[in-house]
Scaffold this motif. Structure first.
Motif: not given
Length: 83
Positions: A8-14
């Protein structure tokens, strides 16, 4: 980092509609260095939001408008990235 271990990878933006009700998510995003785009009403401190958008976060019409703009921007960004 546990997420990368499973692919998994972290989102680029929230993107947050109501930063007051979702203050914990905004705080956690800041801890993970995830930029936050958020609708900021007059009763909210805009400092934790990376890209604050001043506006009404309680009106259904406004929320619909913001959601449509966000969806449109994401689709345009995806199309640019694919080309």
């Amino acid at each position: 980092f546990v997420l990368s271990r499973y692919g998994y990878k972290l989102p680029g933006c929230l993107f947050v509609m109501n930063t007051k009700d979702n203050a914990r998510a905004v705080h956690e995003a800041a801890l993970l260095s995830i930029p936050v785009v958020g609708i900021v009403d007059t009763d909210v401190n805009p400092d934790p939001v990376t890209y604050p958008i001043p506006g009404n976060d309680e009106s259904p019409q406004a929320i619909n408008l913001y959601a449509n703009f966000a969806m449109q921007a994401m689709l345009e960004g995806k199309a640019l990235r694919e080309n």
